[in-house]
Structure formats: structure tokens, C-alpha cells
Design an enzyme around this catalytic site. Structure first.
Site, PDB file in Angstrom:
ATOM      1  N   ASP A 176       3.525  41.833  20.555  1.00 20.51           N
ATOM      2  CA  ASP A 176       3.355  42.332  19.200  1.00 20.51           C
ATOM      3  C   ASP A 176       2.779  41.264  18.269  1.00 20.51           C
ATOM      4  OD1 ASP A 176       5.578  40.718  18.932  1.00 20.51           O
ATOM      5  OD2 ASP A 176       6.908  42.296  18.193  1.00 20.51           O
ATOM      6  N   SER A 177       2.593  40.045  18.786  1.00 21.90           N
ATOM      7  CA  SER A 177       1.860  39.022  18.038  1.00 21.90           C
ATOM      8  C   SER A 177       0.431  39.468  17.781  1.00 21.90           C
ATOM      9  CB  SER A 177       1.873  37.692  18.787  1.00 21.90           C
ATOM     10  OG  SER A 177       1.502  37.871  20.145  1.00 21.90           O
TER      11      SER A 177
ATOM     12  N   GLU B 191      13.523  42.242  22.113  1.00 18.96           N
ATOM     13  CA  GLU B 191      13.967  40.954  21.579  1.00 18.96           C
ATOM     14  C   GLU B 191      15.461  40.935  21.260  1.00 18.96           C
ATOM     15  OE1 GLU B 191       9.821  39.560  19.356  1.00 18.96           O
ATOM     16  OE2 GLU B 191      11.696  39.625  18.224  1.00 18.96           O
TER      17      GLU B 191
ATOM     18  N   GLU C 293      12.111  31.323  23.736  1.00 20.61           N
ATOM     19  CA  GLU C 293      11.098  30.795  22.818  1.00 20.61           C
ATOM     20  C   GLU C 293      11.683  29.786  21.840  1.00 20.61           C
ATOM     21  OE1 GLU C 293       7.697  32.294  19.595  1.00 20.61           O
ATOM     22  OE2 GLU C 293       8.784  33.758  20.831  1.00 20.61           O
TER      23      GLU C 293
ATOM     24  N   ASP D  94       5.172  44.851  24.968  1.00 22.55           N
ATOM     25  CA  ASP D  94       6.147  44.498  23.938  1.00 22.55           C
ATOM     26  C   ASP D  94       6.482  45.742  23.103  1.00 22.55           C
ATOM     27  OD1 ASP D  94       7.705  42.510  22.862  1.00 22.55           O
ATOM     28  OD2 ASP D  94       6.041  41.332  22.076  1.00 22.55           O
TER      29      ASP D  94
ATOM     30  N   LYS E 197       9.256  44.718  27.088  1.00 22.21           N
ATOM     31  CA  LYS E 197       9.989  43.578  26.544  1.00 22.21           C
ATOM     32  C   LYS E 197      10.642  43.945  25.224  1.00 22.21           C
ATOM     33  CE  LYS E 197       8.071  39.838  24.616  1.00 22.21           C
ATOM     34  NZ  LYS E 197       8.867  39.682  23.366  1.00 22.21           N
TER      35      LYS E 197
END
Length: 292
Positions: free
Chosen positions: A51-52, A122, A189, A90, A120
Site C-alpha cells: 500500500d506504499s 499489519e 519493519e 497488501d 498481508k
């Protein structure tokens, strides 16, 4: 493919074997078809459509605004460019946190519409419940602990996590809880290398680091960061392996200069009519137009 890159499709079992053998896993975050083709040819093991993309591709100021439909469009483009690497999608902010049902519905779209191998999500906390529900539904999951960009504001911004003993324990506890929920691997991260060194032996599943030191089972960097394409601020852990942006600017500037000077297009860049056809065209154009 590169001369040394296998052509068979990787599996989760292959990643587990790499971890057991101490063979580092290579992951790249990419967002479109040409990038997918490049990383495929370079022989990476996994590709994450992160999602970056909200910031690196779509111009948002954080990862939060990107939508499921936007992520699916990018993920489908990457899927069409890959053969060998595993593909991870993501799940964007707001698409899985509220309930197991929402998480399952979103993940199913990524599996069915974009063809991802894993999704993925978070954080720990309630995300552990979401992970367990997805795994129970037969969907492979990647966990993500440490700095989690979707909730960076609550974490005090984009800064390293786990820098005190208590905070490090919280990161490790989140990772262990995600493993117990059945996730297939975990991204860690922006944590001190000591935290990763303590975590990896505690986990049966691979740990992919980004700003987490050399003890992780593999590493991930963003395509636009490692090639110097993205012009935004770079995190401490980013290493530039090329300067594609400046080369691109120079190339476009050279093109613009040649257009303005008349040097482009030159004779080798234009098409020509067969012999005699240009003269016939001029004859036709010279005839009166009927009705005028």
C-alpha cells in the site's frame, strides 16, 4: 530470466527450506507490470504489492487513502508480469480491521481478482484475530510488525519501534501471536537489529526484514527506493542500487531539447510513402472537391 534464476514457480515450502538452509529470501515491493517483469528477470523470490503505492505511485501523502479497487488494479498488473515469484497483496487501511467477515471478503477479492498467493495485514492485537480467520478460511497470510505505516500516527510517526526492552518485547509478542494464528511469514519493519536477532530463533516461519538488520531470513525493499525512482524522503535502511530518476530526467530533457531544436524526428524516425504515391496524393488533393 537471468542466467541464474530458476523458472519454476516458488511455493511456501520453498521459503521454509530457504529459512532452514540459511539461504536469504529476496523480496521486492513493486506496483506495475513493467516493474514486475524486471524483478522477475532479476530472479527475486517474492513480490509485494504494497500500500506504499499510495505515496510512490499515486501521489498521496500517506498509505491511508489508497482504496481496495486501486490496490487491486495495481496488483493485477503485477500478477500479469510474474511467473516464478510468490505474489503478496497488501490489504489497505480500513479493508480488514473491523471484523473477520470484512477481512475475509477483502482477502477473497485479492485471491480471486488479482491472483495473489498471500495477503498481508499489519500489526498484532485484533489483527491476530483477523489473521486466524483468514488462515482458517484457507488464505495464506503475511503478518507485519514493528513500524506499521497504516498506524504510523499512533506509533509517533515513521520512526523505529522496539527501542526499549518493553517495546521490543511487545514487537516479539505480536510476532509470536501472529505465528500462533497461522501466518506463513512475517515482515518486521524498522526495529533495532537486536530485536530481530532475538525474534528469528523464536519463530518457525520466515522473517522478512525491512530496516530490521541482517539476522532476518530475508530482506525487502521498495522497487522505487532501491532504484532511486521515488523522490521523497528515504528511510535510513534504504540503499540506492541505481539512480534511475536522474537518468530518466536527463533522457526526457534531451528529448525536449531535440524537439525544440528540430533535431527530432530525424529521417530515420519517419515513415515514407511508396514511390509515386506522394505524387498521386498531391494530384488527388489538387482536384476540386465535389459539392464545393
Amino acid at each position: 530470466m537471468s542466467a541464474h534464476a530458476p523458472t519454476t514457480r516458488l511455493t511456501l515450502s520453498d521459503l521454509a527450506k530457504k529459512k532452514d538452509a540459511g539461504e536469504p529470501i529476496v523480496m521486492v515491493t513493486a506496483y506495475d507490470h513493467p516493474s514486475a517483469q524486471i524483478v522477475e528477470q532479476a530472479g527475486v523470490d517474492m513480490v509485494l504489492v504494497g500500500d506504499s503505492a499510495a505515496m510512490t505511485v499515486l501521489g498521496y501523502d500517506s498509505t491511508v487513502p489508497i482504496t481496495v479497487d486501486e490496490m487491486l488494479m495495481l496488483t493485477k498488473a503485477v500478477r500479469r508480469g510474474l511467473t516464478r515469484p510468490l505474489l503478496v497483496g497488501d490489504l489497505p487501511f480500513g479493508s480488514y480491521e473491523a471484523s473477520d467477515e470484512l477481512a475475509l471478503a477483502t482477502a477473497q477479492r485479492f485471491i480471486k481478482e488479482a491472483g495473489v498467493d498471500l495477503v498481508k495485514i499489519e500489526r498484532g492485537g485484533t489483527t491476530v484475530d483477523r489473521a486466524r480467520a483468514l488462515v482458517n478460511a484457507g488464505i495464506p497470510v503475511v503478518g507485519h510488525v514493528g513500524l506499521t505505516p497504516q498506524t504510523a500516527t499512533a506509533l509517533g510517526g515513521f520512526r523505529a519501534q522496539g527501542r526499549t526492552a518493553e517495546a521490543a518485547r511487545a514487537v516479539i509478542d505480536d510476532a509470536l501471536a501472529l505465528q500462533d494464528a497461522g501466518v506463513s511469514l512475517i515482515v518486521v519493519e524498522a526495529v533495532p537489529s537486536e530485536v530481530t536477532a532475538a525474534l528469528v530463533p523464536l519463530l518457525r516461519i520466515p522473517v522478512i526484514g525491512i530496516g530490521a538488520g541482517a539476522d532476518a531470513d530475508g530482506q525487502v525493499l521498495v522497487f522505487h527506493d532501491l532504484l532511486g525512482i521515488y523522490d521523497g524522503p528515504a528511510a535510513k535502511f534504504v540503499k540506492r542500487y541505481a539512480d534511475v530518476r536522474s537518468v530518466s530526467v536527463d533522457g526526457v530533457a534531451a528529448y525536449a531539447a531535440e524537439v525544440r531544436s528540430g533535431a527530432y524526428p530525424a529521417s530515420e524516425h519517419v515513415y515514407a510513402m511508396p514511390e509515386g504515391e506522394a505524387a498521386r496524393m498531391r494530384e488527388l488533393l489538387a482536384r476540386p472537391v465535389a459539392g464545393l
